[in-house]
Design an enzyme around this catalytic site. Structure first.
Site, mmCIF file in Angstrom:
data_model
loop_
_atom_site.group_PDB
_atom_site.id
_atom_site.type_symbol
_atom_site.label_atom_id
_atom_site.label_comp_id
_atom_site.label_asym_id
_atom_site.label_seq_id
_atom_site.Cartn_x
_atom_site.Cartn_y
_atom_site.Cartn_z
ATOM 1 N N ASN A 82 7.508 -3.385 -0.843
ATOM 2 C CA ASN A 82 5.940 -3.831 -1.369
ATOM 3 C C ASN A 82 5.170 -3.671 -0.591
ATOM 4 O O ASN A 82 3.809 -3.563 -0.635
ATOM 5 C CB ASN A 82 6.062 -5.448 -1.626
ATOM 6 C CG ASN A 82 4.590 -6.048 -1.776
ATOM 7 O OD1 ASN A 82 4.069 -5.760 -2.838
ATOM 8 N ND2 ASN A 82 4.149 -6.640 -0.789
ATOM 9 N N ALA A 83 5.167 -3.395 0.961
ATOM 10 C CA ALA A 83 4.270 -3.152 2.145
ATOM 11 C C ALA A 83 3.501 -1.868 1.906
ATOM 12 O O ALA A 83 4.103 -0.953 1.339
ATOM 13 C CB ALA A 83 4.877 -3.257 3.217
ATOM 14 N N THR A 86 -4.305 1.037 2.147
ATOM 15 C CA THR A 86 -4.956 1.954 1.578
ATOM 16 C C THR A 86 -5.775 2.695 2.833
ATOM 17 O O THR A 86 -6.293 1.819 3.527
ATOM 18 C CB THR A 86 -6.112 1.362 0.414
ATOM 19 O OG1 THR A 86 -6.611 0.302 0.885
ATOM 20 C CG2 THR A 86 -5.072 1.105 -0.708
ATOM 21 N N GLY A 143 -10.915 9.792 -4.578
ATOM 22 C CA GLY A 143 -10.863 9.239 -3.161
ATOM 23 C C GLY A 143 -9.581 8.577 -2.605
ATOM 24 O O GLY A 143 -9.543 8.044 -1.660
ATOM 25 N N GLN A 144 -8.507 8.866 -3.141
ATOM 26 C CA GLN A 144 -7.197 8.511 -2.822
ATOM 27 C C GLN A 144 -6.013 9.409 -2.835
ATOM 28 O O GLN A 144 -4.878 9.211 -3.171
ATOM 29 C CB GLN A 144 -6.693 7.379 -3.902
ATOM 30 C CG GLN A 144 -7.475 5.855 -3.593
ATOM 31 C CD GLN A 144 -6.876 4.965 -4.085
ATOM 32 O OE1 GLN A 144 -6.164 5.076 -5.289
ATOM 33 N NE2 GLN A 144 -6.771 3.558 -3.584
ATOM 34 N N TYR A 147 -2.991 8.091 -1.119
ATOM 35 C CA TYR A 147 -2.466 6.900 -1.438
ATOM 36 C C TYR A 147 -1.739 7.126 -2.659
ATOM 37 O O TYR A 147 -0.507 6.968 -3.108
ATOM 38 C CB TYR A 147 -3.249 5.943 -2.019
ATOM 39 C CG TYR A 147 -2.892 4.430 -2.401
ATOM 40 C CD1 TYR A 147 -2.549 3.539 -1.580
ATOM 41 C CD2 TYR A 147 -3.103 4.235 -3.823
ATOM 42 C CE1 TYR A 147 -1.913 2.362 -2.045
ATOM 43 C CE2 TYR A 147 -2.705 3.113 -4.267
ATOM 44 C CZ TYR A 147 -1.878 1.984 -3.469
ATOM 45 O OH TYR A 147 -1.661 0.816 -4.126
HETATM 46 P P1 NDP Z 1 -2.314 -6.809 0.413
HETATM 47 O O1 NDP Z 1 -3.005 -5.724 1.187
HETATM 48 O O2 NDP Z 1 -2.730 -8.047 -0.148
HETATM 49 O O3 NDP Z 1 -0.953 -7.151 1.369
HETATM 50 C C1 NDP Z 1 -0.025 -6.107 1.796
HETATM 51 C C2 NDP Z 1 0.989 -6.643 2.678
HETATM 52 O O4 NDP Z 1 1.586 -5.371 3.405
HETATM 53 C C3 NDP Z 1 0.853 -7.641 3.761
HETATM 54 O O5 NDP Z 1 1.708 -8.587 3.924
HETATM 55 C C4 NDP Z 1 0.757 -6.774 5.032
HETATM 56 O O6 NDP Z 1 1.039 -7.121 6.178
HETATM 57 C C5 NDP Z 1 1.805 -5.696 4.727
HETATM 58 N N1 NDP Z 1 1.860 -4.552 5.539
HETATM 59 C C6 NDP Z 1 0.874 -3.693 5.664
HETATM 60 N N2 NDP Z 1 1.184 -2.718 6.483
HETATM 61 C C7 NDP Z 1 2.457 -3.001 6.962
HETATM 62 C C8 NDP Z 1 3.420 -2.408 7.828
HETATM 63 N N3 NDP Z 1 3.111 -1.279 8.332
HETATM 64 N N4 NDP Z 1 4.526 -2.913 7.906
HETATM 65 C C9 NDP Z 1 4.951 -4.221 7.358
HETATM 66 N N5 NDP Z 1 4.053 -4.701 6.606
HETATM 67 C C10 NDP Z 1 2.754 -4.202 6.308
HETATM 68 O O7 NDP Z 1 -1.568 -5.935 -0.661
HETATM 69 P P2 NDP Z 1 -1.268 -6.262 -2.192
HETATM 70 O O8 NDP Z 1 -0.649 -7.433 -2.433
HETATM 71 O O9 NDP Z 1 -2.600 -6.073 -3.186
HETATM 72 O O10 NDP Z 1 -0.344 -4.834 -2.603
HETATM 73 C C11 NDP Z 1 1.125 -4.989 -2.462
HETATM 74 C C12 NDP Z 1 1.598 -3.690 -3.017
HETATM 75 O O11 NDP Z 1 1.270 -3.559 -4.271
HETATM 76 C C13 NDP Z 1 1.082 -2.352 -2.086
HETATM 77 O O12 NDP Z 1 2.067 -1.594 -1.923
HETATM 78 C C14 NDP Z 1 -0.080 -1.889 -2.966
HETATM 79 O O13 NDP Z 1 0.002 -0.560 -2.835
HETATM 80 C C15 NDP Z 1 0.636 -1.929 -4.256
HETATM 81 N N6 NDP Z 1 -0.473 -2.306 -5.315
HETATM 82 C C16 NDP Z 1 -1.463 -2.958 -5.313
HETATM 83 C C17 NDP Z 1 -2.189 -3.137 -6.697
HETATM 84 C C18 NDP Z 1 -3.481 -4.203 -6.440
HETATM 85 O O14 NDP Z 1 -4.118 -4.192 -7.380
HETATM 86 N N7 NDP Z 1 -3.516 -5.100 -5.329
HETATM 87 C C19 NDP Z 1 -2.277 -2.209 -7.588
HETATM 88 C C20 NDP Z 1 -1.208 -1.195 -7.505
HETATM 89 C C21 NDP Z 1 -0.215 -1.441 -6.294
HETATM 90 P P3 NDP Z 1 -0.072 -8.201 7.035
HETATM 91 O O15 NDP Z 1 -0.538 -9.313 6.252
HETATM 92 O O16 NDP Z 1 0.542 -8.417 8.145
HETATM 93 O O17 NDP Z 1 -1.230 -7.206 7.281
#
Ligand code: NDP
Length: 240
Positions: A82-83, A86, A143-144, A147
């Site tokens: 899930n990590a 953007t 713009g992505q 991603y």
């Molecule tokens: P958030 O930005 O709210 O949370 C991201 C999470 O990923 C955090 O726990 C962060 O940890 C962790 N993370 C970031 N970089 C790393 C890394 N290098 N190693 C380990 N952990 C990492 O994201 P969302 O909950 O919005 O999104 C979750 C997933 O869903 C993502 O893959 C996103 O691309 C995808 N997604 C989201 C959408 C949305 O509308 N929100 C739409 C479509 C897909 P920390 O807190 O330590 O920074």
């Protein structure tokens, strides 16, 4: 015996909701996170789910992190990749670093986690991997390019690994969320967000819990005949 599940980026947003759904389903859940220690501490205090810090884009760190989880909790049965991050910008202004960082974490993280966990699942004859893609990996987004390419890559990765896992009881699926009300979407400027919501047939953003229910199904015993698929959870915004 409870299944051991690890959710990368599990301490906030969609990942946190996935952790809670899998815990409710009876799994022993562990969250990984990348850097925000305060959020991780608050998450563990609230949920009693342990949080392990490493960068999923770092191969050695991921192998070591998963080995530590297996030592502390037991063999990993379920992985939710899930990590994600953007680093938006139109191509002519996007740096190589912004391209590479998104590919390294969003797509490379899936490879690294699979390398750490798939061989054990295969040997034990049971496993579930769910990769969180995106509507923008299916449809593209202005713009992505970084991603959209990484998320689109996740969908190909899923279908290829599903073929390798099928006869060993390991399913590999993806979920492509639409726009969900998390920190990631809170970073989108309000006028842009209003235009996005206007294009969502159900007329609202999704909730993290709605993505988590999909993960709960795909990782359950009942999900065993579903592999190599992409579940779109997007309020009807993109019908694929
Ligand atoms: P958030 O930005 O709210 O949370 C991201 C999470 O990923 C955090 O726990 C962060 O940890 C962790 N993370 C970031 N970089 C790393 C890394 N290098 N190693 C380990 N952990 C990492 O994201 P969302 O909950 O919005 O999104 C979750 C997933 O869903 C993502 O893959 C996103 O691309 C995808 N997604 C989201 C959408 C949305 O509308 N929100 C739409 C479509 C897909 P920390 O807190 O330590 O920074």
């Amino acid at each position: 015996m409870a299944r051991v599940a690890i959710v990368t980026g599990g301490t906030r947003g969609i990942g946190k909701a996935i952790c809670l759904a899998l815990k409710e389903q009876g799994c022993r859940v562990v969250a990984n996170y990348g850097g925000d220690d305060a959020k991780a501490r608050a998450f563990t205090a609230e949920t009693e789910i342990p949080a392990y810090k490493w960068d999923v884009g770092d191969y050695e760190a991921t192998i070591a992190g998963c080995a530590q989880v297996e030592q502390d909790v037991g063999p990993i049965d379920i992985v939710v990749n899930n990590a994600g991050i953007t680093r938006d910008g139109v191509l002519h202004k996007m740096s190589w670093e912004d391209w590479n960082e998104v590919m390294r974490i969003n797509l490379g993280g899936c490879f690294n986690m699979a390398k750490a966990s798939f061989p054990g699942m295969r040997e034990r004859g049971w496993g579930r991997i769910v990769n969180i893609g995106s509507i923008n990996g299916q449809a593209g987004q202005y713009g992505q390019v970084n991603y959209a390419a990484a998320k689109s890559g996740i969908h190909g990765f899923t279908k290829a690994l599903a073929q390798e896992g099928a006869k060993y009881g390991v399913t590999v699926n993806a979920i492509a969320p639409g726009y969900v009300d998390t920190d990631m979407v809170a970073a989108v400027p309000q006028p842009v967000l209003e235009k996005i919501i206007a294009k969502i047939p159900v007329g609202r953003l999704g909730h993290a819990e709605e993505i988590a229910r999909g993960v709960a199904f795909l990782t359950s015993e009942d999900g065993g005949f579903v592999t190599g698929s992409t579940m779109s959870i997007n309020g009807g915004q993109h019908m694929y």
